[in-house]
Design a protein around this motif. Structure first.
Motif, short mmCIF file in Angstrom:
data_model
loop_
_atom_site.label_atom_id
_atom_site.label_comp_id
_atom_site.label_asym_id
_atom_site.label_seq_id
_atom_site.Cartn_x
_atom_site.Cartn_y
_atom_site.Cartn_z
N ARG A 7 37.79 62.18 40.50
CA ARG A 7 37.87 61.01 40.89
C ARG A 7 38.74 60.18 39.98
NH1 ARG A 7 34.75 60.46 45.63
NH2 ARG A 7 33.52 62.26 45.65
N CYS A 8 39.06 58.86 40.51
CA CYS A 8 40.10 58.04 39.79
C CYS A 8 39.20 56.63 39.83
CB CYS A 8 41.47 57.72 40.49
SG CYS A 8 42.49 56.66 39.60
N VAL A 9 39.05 56.30 38.57
CA VAL A 9 38.30 55.06 38.37
C VAL A 9 39.29 54.06 37.66
CG1 VAL A 9 36.35 53.68 37.15
CG2 VAL A 9 35.99 56.21 38.35
N LEU A 10 39.51 52.77 38.49
CA LEU A 10 40.28 51.76 37.75
C LEU A 10 39.28 50.74 37.10
CD1 LEU A 10 42.66 49.71 37.66
CD2 LEU A 10 41.73 48.71 39.76
N ILE A 11 39.86 50.75 35.84
CA ILE A 11 39.27 49.71 34.79
C ILE A 11 39.69 48.66 34.28
CG2 ILE A 11 38.11 49.44 32.46
CD1 ILE A 11 37.92 52.73 32.39
N VAL A 12 39.13 47.35 34.80
CA VAL A 12 39.85 46.09 34.44
C VAL A 12 39.01 45.20 33.54
CG1 VAL A 12 40.76 43.93 35.63
CG2 VAL A 12 40.78 46.07 36.86
N GLY A 35 43.96 52.32 33.64
CA GLY A 35 43.70 51.40 32.85
C GLY A 35 43.34 51.78 31.81
N PRO A 36 42.45 50.86 30.64
CA PRO A 36 42.07 49.56 31.14
C PRO A 36 43.29 48.46 31.41
CG PRO A 36 41.09 50.06 29.14
CD PRO A 36 42.02 51.13 29.55
N ALA A 37 43.32 47.77 32.57
CA ALA A 37 44.04 46.77 32.91
C ALA A 37 43.48 45.36 32.17
CB ALA A 37 44.52 46.73 34.28
N ASP A 41 47.59 40.75 36.81
CA ASP A 41 49.00 41.25 37.32
C ASP A 41 49.07 42.72 37.02
OD1 ASP A 41 50.12 38.74 38.14
OD2 ASP A 41 51.06 38.46 36.14
N GLU A 42 48.40 43.22 35.86
CA GLU A 42 48.59 44.35 35.75
C GLU A 42 47.64 45.43 36.43
OE1 GLU A 42 47.69 47.52 31.75
OE2 GLU A 42 47.36 45.48 31.63
N ALA A 43 46.63 44.78 36.90
CA ALA A 43 45.72 45.31 37.59
C ALA A 43 46.30 45.46 39.12
CB ALA A 43 44.22 44.80 37.88
N MET A 44 46.89 44.59 39.41
CA MET A 44 47.62 44.57 40.75
C MET A 44 48.89 45.58 40.98
SD MET A 44 45.97 42.52 42.81
CE MET A 44 46.44 41.49 43.87
N ARG A 45 49.39 45.61 39.85
CA ARG A 45 50.41 46.71 39.62
C ARG A 45 49.94 48.06 39.59
NH1 ARG A 45 52.75 43.39 35.93
NH2 ARG A 45 51.70 44.53 34.12
N LEU A 46 48.87 48.53 39.08
CA LEU A 46 48.13 49.59 39.02
C LEU A 46 47.67 50.23 40.55
CD1 LEU A 46 46.19 49.58 35.72
CD2 LEU A 46 47.98 50.98 36.29
N ILE A 47 46.87 48.94 41.18
CA ILE A 47 46.51 49.22 42.44
C ILE A 47 47.91 49.57 43.42
CG2 ILE A 47 45.59 48.08 44.72
CD1 ILE A 47 43.81 46.41 42.40
N ALA A 48 49.05 48.72 43.27
CA ALA A 48 50.19 48.91 44.02
C ALA A 48 50.82 50.38 43.88
CB ALA A 48 51.16 48.09 43.79
N VAL A 71 42.03 40.64 42.39
CA VAL A 71 41.92 42.16 42.39
C VAL A 71 40.66 42.56 43.08
CG1 VAL A 71 41.51 44.17 40.80
CG2 VAL A 71 42.78 42.18 40.09
N ALA A 72 39.52 41.86 43.20
CA ALA A 72 38.53 42.35 44.13
C ALA A 72 38.88 42.35 45.52
CB ALA A 72 37.34 41.14 43.73
N ASN A 73 39.59 41.08 45.94
CA ASN A 73 39.89 41.06 47.34
C ASN A 73 40.72 42.05 47.55
OD1 ASN A 73 38.30 38.64 47.46
ND2 ASN A 73 40.16 37.43 46.94
N ARG A 74 41.76 42.44 46.82
CA ARG A 74 42.75 43.62 47.31
C ARG A 74 41.95 44.84 47.36
NH1 ARG A 74 45.89 45.31 50.35
NH2 ARG A 74 47.73 46.77 49.64
N LEU A 75 40.92 45.16 46.35
CA LEU A 75 40.47 46.47 46.58
C LEU A 75 39.29 46.52 47.74
CD1 LEU A 75 39.08 46.86 42.70
CD2 LEU A 75 40.88 48.24 43.87
#
Length: 124
Positions: A7-12, A35-37, A41-48, A71-75
């Motif tokens: 599993r992949c967990v994004l940490i912001v 991350g941690p992002a 901006d960094e979190a959005m780049r990782l999501i992209a 970030v929450a809205n994009r996720l």
């Protein structure tokens, strides 16, 4: 507890020690940590970059004075579950605007965060 293998967990998270603690807890259970992002901006780049390869996310609400809501809205748009990890957000607003997203109030022990991540990933 279900293991988080593969599993992949994004940490912001903008607090480096907190971010590292979450990262170590996640990777100890076999997940990949993204991350941690430390910024939106960094979190959005990782999501992209990772897109739908992200299985869940842990979001600190206040990132050096910026709120993590873009970030929450994009996720949310991508259908990726997330939880909020916060020390000073308006919890009523979070519950209203992001119904169903768990809220962990800082300081939260890593095992409690892992339990919430597991619940996000393995909802029946």
């Amino acid at each position: 507890m279900h293991r988080l293998r593969d599993r992949c967990v994004l940490i912001v998270e903008d607090e480096s020690l907190v971010g590292m603690e979450i990262e170590f807890a996640v990777t100890d259970l076999g997940a990949k940590s993204l991350g941690p992002a430390v910024s939106i901006d960094e979190a959005m780049r990782l999501i992209a970059q990772e897109g739908n390869g992200i299985d869940a996310a842990v979001l600190d609400v206040d990132l050096n004075g910026e709120e993590v809501f873009p970030v929450a809205n994009r996720l949310k748009e991508l259908g990726i579950p997330f939880l909020f990890h916060t020390g000073n957000a308006n919890l009523d607003d979070l519950r209203t605007d992001y119904e169903g997203a768990p809220i962990c109030v800082k300081p939260t022990p890593p095992e409690k965060l892992l339990e919430q991540i597991r619940d996000l990933l393995f909802e029946e």
